[in-house]
Design a protein around this motif. Sequence first.
Motif, PDB file in Angstrom:
ATOM      1  N   ALA A   1       0.837  -1.205   0.000  1.00 22.83           N
ATOM      2  CA  ALA A   1       0.000   0.000   0.000  1.00 22.83           C
ATOM      3  C   ALA A   1       0.871   1.254   0.000  1.00 22.83           C
ATOM      4  CB  ALA A   1      -0.939  -0.010   1.207  1.00 22.83           C
ATOM      5  N   ARG A   2       1.943   1.245   0.769  1.00 17.55           N
ATOM      6  CA  ARG A   2       2.842   2.405   0.796  1.00 17.55           C
ATOM      7  C   ARG A   2       3.453   2.639  -0.586  1.00 17.55           C
ATOM      8  NH1 ARG A   2       2.262   4.422   5.442  1.00 17.55           N
ATOM      9  NH2 ARG A   2       2.427   3.282   7.375  1.00 17.55           N
ATOM     10  N   ARG A   3       3.853   1.556  -1.258  1.00 16.95           N
ATOM     11  CA  ARG A   3       4.429   1.694  -2.605  1.00 16.95           C
ATOM     12  C   ARG A   3       3.399   2.259  -3.581  1.00 16.95           C
ATOM     13  NH1 ARG A   3       6.948  -3.021  -1.108  1.00 16.95           N
ATOM     14  NH2 ARG A   3       5.588  -4.403  -2.262  1.00 16.95           N
ATOM     15  N   VAL A   4       2.197   1.720  -3.553  1.00 18.86           N
ATOM     16  CA  VAL A   4       1.144   2.192  -4.467  1.00 18.86           C
ATOM     17  C   VAL A   4       0.838   3.663  -4.189  1.00 18.86           C
ATOM     18  CG1 VAL A   4      -1.309   1.959  -5.074  1.00 18.86           C
ATOM     19  CG2 VAL A   4       0.142  -0.080  -4.932  1.00 18.86           C
ATOM     20  N   GLU A   5       0.700   4.021  -2.916  1.00 18.59           N
ATOM     21  CA  GLU A   5       0.390   5.408  -2.579  1.00 18.59           C
ATOM     22  C   GLU A   5       1.514   6.349  -3.017  1.00 18.59           C
ATOM     23  OE1 GLU A   5      -1.427   6.314   1.326  1.00 18.59           O
ATOM     24  OE2 GLU A   5      -1.515   4.134   1.578  1.00 18.59           O
ATOM     25  N   HIS A   6       2.752   5.905  -2.906  1.00 14.66           N
ATOM     26  CA  HIS A   6       3.885   6.749  -3.291  1.00 14.66           C
ATOM     27  C   HIS A   6       3.977   6.900  -4.808  1.00 14.66           C
ATOM     28  CE1 HIS A   6       7.853   8.556  -3.257  1.00 14.66           C
ATOM     29  NE2 HIS A   6       8.252   7.628  -4.113  1.00 14.66           N
ATOM     30  N   VAL A   7       3.924   5.779  -5.507  1.00 20.85           N
ATOM     31  CA  VAL A   7       4.110   5.794  -6.962  1.00 20.85           C
ATOM     32  C   VAL A   7       2.922   6.429  -7.679  1.00 20.85           C
ATOM     33  CG1 VAL A   7       4.372   4.303  -9.004  1.00 20.85           C
ATOM     34  CG2 VAL A   7       5.687   3.824  -6.924  1.00 20.85           C
ATOM     35  N   HIS A   8       1.720   6.219  -7.184  1.00 22.23           N
ATOM     36  CA  HIS A   8       0.509   6.664  -7.878  1.00 22.23           C
ATOM     37  C   HIS A   8      -0.209   7.796  -7.144  1.00 22.23           C
ATOM     38  CE1 HIS A   8       0.946   3.287 -10.604  1.00 22.23           C
ATOM     39  NE2 HIS A   8       1.151   2.514  -9.553  1.00 22.23           N
ATOM     40  N   ALA A   9       0.537   8.590  -6.397  1.00 20.30           N
ATOM     41  CA  ALA A   9      -0.058   9.647  -5.559  1.00 20.30           C
ATOM     42  C   ALA A   9      -0.990  10.574  -6.339  1.00 20.30           C
ATOM     43  CB  ALA A   9       1.036  10.447  -4.869  1.00 20.30           C
ATOM     44  N   GLY A  10      -0.699  10.842  -7.599  1.00 17.69           N
ATOM     45  CA  GLY A  10      -1.531  11.759  -8.373  1.00 17.69           C
ATOM     46  C   GLY A  10      -2.713  11.113  -9.065  1.00 17.69           C
ATOM     47  N   HIS A  11      -2.822   9.800  -8.983  1.00 18.83           N
ATOM     48  CA  HIS A  11      -3.907   9.076  -9.664  1.00 18.83           C
ATOM     49  C   HIS A  11      -5.217   9.276  -8.903  1.00 18.83           C
ATOM     50  CE1 HIS A  11      -6.240   5.837 -11.450  1.00 18.83           C
ATOM     51  NE2 HIS A  11      -5.290   5.708 -12.380  1.00 18.83           N
ATOM     52  N   PRO A  12      -6.308   9.569  -9.596  1.00 14.98           N
ATOM     53  CA  PRO A  12      -7.587   9.828  -8.895  1.00 14.98           C
ATOM     54  C   PRO A  12      -8.125   8.635  -8.111  1.00 14.98           C
ATOM     55  CG  PRO A  12      -7.907   9.774 -11.287  1.00 14.98           C
ATOM     56  CD  PRO A  12      -6.431   9.715 -11.046  1.00 14.98           C
ATOM     57  N   HIS A  13      -7.716   7.417  -8.447  1.00 12.64           N
ATOM     58  CA  HIS A  13      -8.198   6.232  -7.732  1.00 12.64           C
ATOM     59  C   HIS A  13      -7.168   5.675  -6.749  1.00 12.64           C
ATOM     60  CE1 HIS A  13     -11.954   5.920  -9.912  1.00 12.64           C
ATOM     61  NE2 HIS A  13     -11.284   6.160 -11.024  1.00 12.64           N
ATOM     62  N   CYS A  14      -6.076   6.411  -6.558  1.00 14.70           N
ATOM     63  CA  CYS A  14      -5.054   5.962  -5.613  1.00 14.70           C
ATOM     64  C   CYS A  14      -5.665   5.881  -4.209  1.00 14.70           C
ATOM     65  CB  CYS A  14      -3.868   6.926  -5.619  1.00 14.70           C
ATOM     66  SG  CYS A  14      -2.546   6.394  -4.517  1.00 14.70           S
ATOM     67  N   PRO A  15      -5.479   4.766  -3.535  1.00 12.11           N
ATOM     68  CA  PRO A  15      -6.076   4.599  -2.204  1.00 12.11           C
ATOM     69  C   PRO A  15      -5.293   5.353  -1.120  1.00 12.11           C
ATOM     70  CG  PRO A  15      -4.823   2.646  -2.762  1.00 12.11           C
ATOM     71  CD  PRO A  15      -4.772   3.558  -3.973  1.00 12.11           C
ATOM     72  N   GLN A  16      -5.314   6.663  -1.190  1.00 14.57           N
ATOM     73  CA  GLN A  16      -4.585   7.487  -0.214  1.00 14.57           C
ATOM     74  C   GLN A  16      -5.076   7.202   1.205  1.00 14.57           C
ATOM     75  OE1 GLN A  16      -1.926   9.339  -0.637  1.00 14.57           O
ATOM     76  NE2 GLN A  16      -1.906   9.090  -2.849  1.00 14.57           N
ATOM     77  N   GLY A  17      -4.129   6.971   2.099  1.00 12.17           N
ATOM     78  CA  GLY A  17      -4.461   6.675   3.491  1.00 12.17           C
ATOM     79  C   GLY A  17      -4.620   5.191   3.781  1.00 12.17           C
ATOM     80  N   LEU A  18      -4.543   4.366   2.755  1.00 11.36           N
ATOM     81  CA  LEU A  18      -4.730   2.926   2.946  1.00 11.36           C
ATOM     82  C   LEU A  18      -3.636   2.334   3.827  1.00 11.36           C
ATOM     83  CD1 LEU A  18      -6.200   0.271   2.360  1.00 11.36           C
ATOM     84  CD2 LEU A  18      -4.848   0.095   0.246  1.00 11.36           C
ATOM     85  N   ALA A  19      -2.399   2.686   3.594  1.00  7.71           N
ATOM     86  CA  ALA A  19      -1.303   2.117   4.393  1.00  7.71           C
ATOM     87  C   ALA A  19      -1.474   2.470   5.861  1.00  7.71           C
ATOM     88  CB  ALA A  19       0.046   2.604   3.869  1.00  7.71           C
ATOM     89  N   ASP A  20      -1.854   3.714   6.139  1.00  8.38           N
ATOM     90  CA  ASP A  20      -2.061   4.109   7.533  1.00  8.38           C
ATOM     91  C   ASP A  20      -3.255   3.363   8.145  1.00  8.38           C
ATOM     92  OD1 ASP A  20       0.101   5.830   7.434  1.00  8.38           O
ATOM     93  OD2 ASP A  20      -1.121   7.613   7.068  1.00  8.38           O
ATOM     94  N   GLU A  21      -4.316   3.190   7.366  1.00  6.27           N
ATOM     95  CA  GLU A  21      -5.473   2.428   7.847  1.00  6.27           C
ATOM     96  C   GLU A  21      -5.073   0.983   8.148  1.00  6.27           C
ATOM     97  OE1 GLU A  21      -9.090   1.473   9.213  1.00  6.27           O
ATOM     98  OE2 GLU A  21      -8.699   3.500   8.487  1.00  6.27           O
ATOM     99  N   LEU A  22      -4.303   0.375   7.262  1.00  3.92           N
ATOM    100  CA  LEU A  22      -3.846  -1.001   7.468  1.00  3.92           C
ATOM    101  C   LEU A  22      -2.914  -1.090   8.673  1.00  3.92           C
ATOM    102  CD1 LEU A  22      -3.213  -2.109   3.791  1.00  3.92           C
ATOM    103  CD2 LEU A  22      -4.979  -2.999   5.329  1.00  3.92           C
ATOM    104  N   ASP A  23      -2.055  -0.097   8.838  1.00  2.00           N
ATOM    105  CA  ASP A  23      -1.136  -0.090   9.975  1.00  2.00           C
ATOM    106  C   ASP A  23      -1.916  -0.004  11.287  1.00  2.00           C
ATOM    107  OD1 ASP A  23       1.581  -0.160  10.959  1.00  2.00           O
ATOM    108  OD2 ASP A  23       1.300   1.944  11.519  1.00  2.00           O
ATOM    109  N   ALA A  24      -2.922   0.868  11.349  1.00  2.00           N
ATOM    110  CA  ALA A  24      -3.756   0.978  12.547  1.00  2.00           C
ATOM    111  C   ALA A  24      -4.502  -0.336  12.796  1.00  2.00           C
ATOM    112  CB  ALA A  24      -4.743   2.133  12.398  1.00  2.00           C
TER     113      ALA A  24
END
Length: 168
Positions: free
Chosen positions: A40-63
């Motif tokens: 999730a961290r890799r996807v969020e970093h690489v695709h940060a500008g993509h409208p469907h990027c799951p921003q916040g997913l890594a933090d949600e998974l970590d919690a």
Amino acid sequence: MTLILPPELQGASPEALIHYIVNRFHAGHREQLPQLIGMARRVEHVHAGHPHCPQGLADELDAHLQEIESHMLKEEQVLFPMLARGLNGPARGPISVMLFEHEQHIEAVERIHRLTHDLILPEGACNTWRGLYEGLGAYARELEQHIRIENEVLFAQASQAVKGAQNA
């Protein structure tokens, strides 16, 4: 969805169920979640500008990992030893806590689904993104099965034992 227990667990003792839960699900979640967080961290970093990027997913998974790890430790260190020793009456309090936490875990999965647009990949998604969503789907199915085995089999057995003892 009907709960289907593996044949070796049909009518199994609490000890056998506990062994299965810890070795199959607890160990699996401890392996799956850190891998999913990394993806999730890799996807969020690489695709940060993509409208469907799951921003916040890594933090949600970590919690979620922190919550479920705490939950599993309480089961392994407190509740499961009580159930294995047949201390079903005193286990009622811890069981009620676990049932509440199971509801929280399901809510976490619902948040994950919202962040990922129900695990629907955008066109042209990279292999990491594909693997992440496949892994999240597998994790959600395994978590549901894990929770149902505890709620509908292990905890139900303990509840029936308490009722039986009260009627004796």
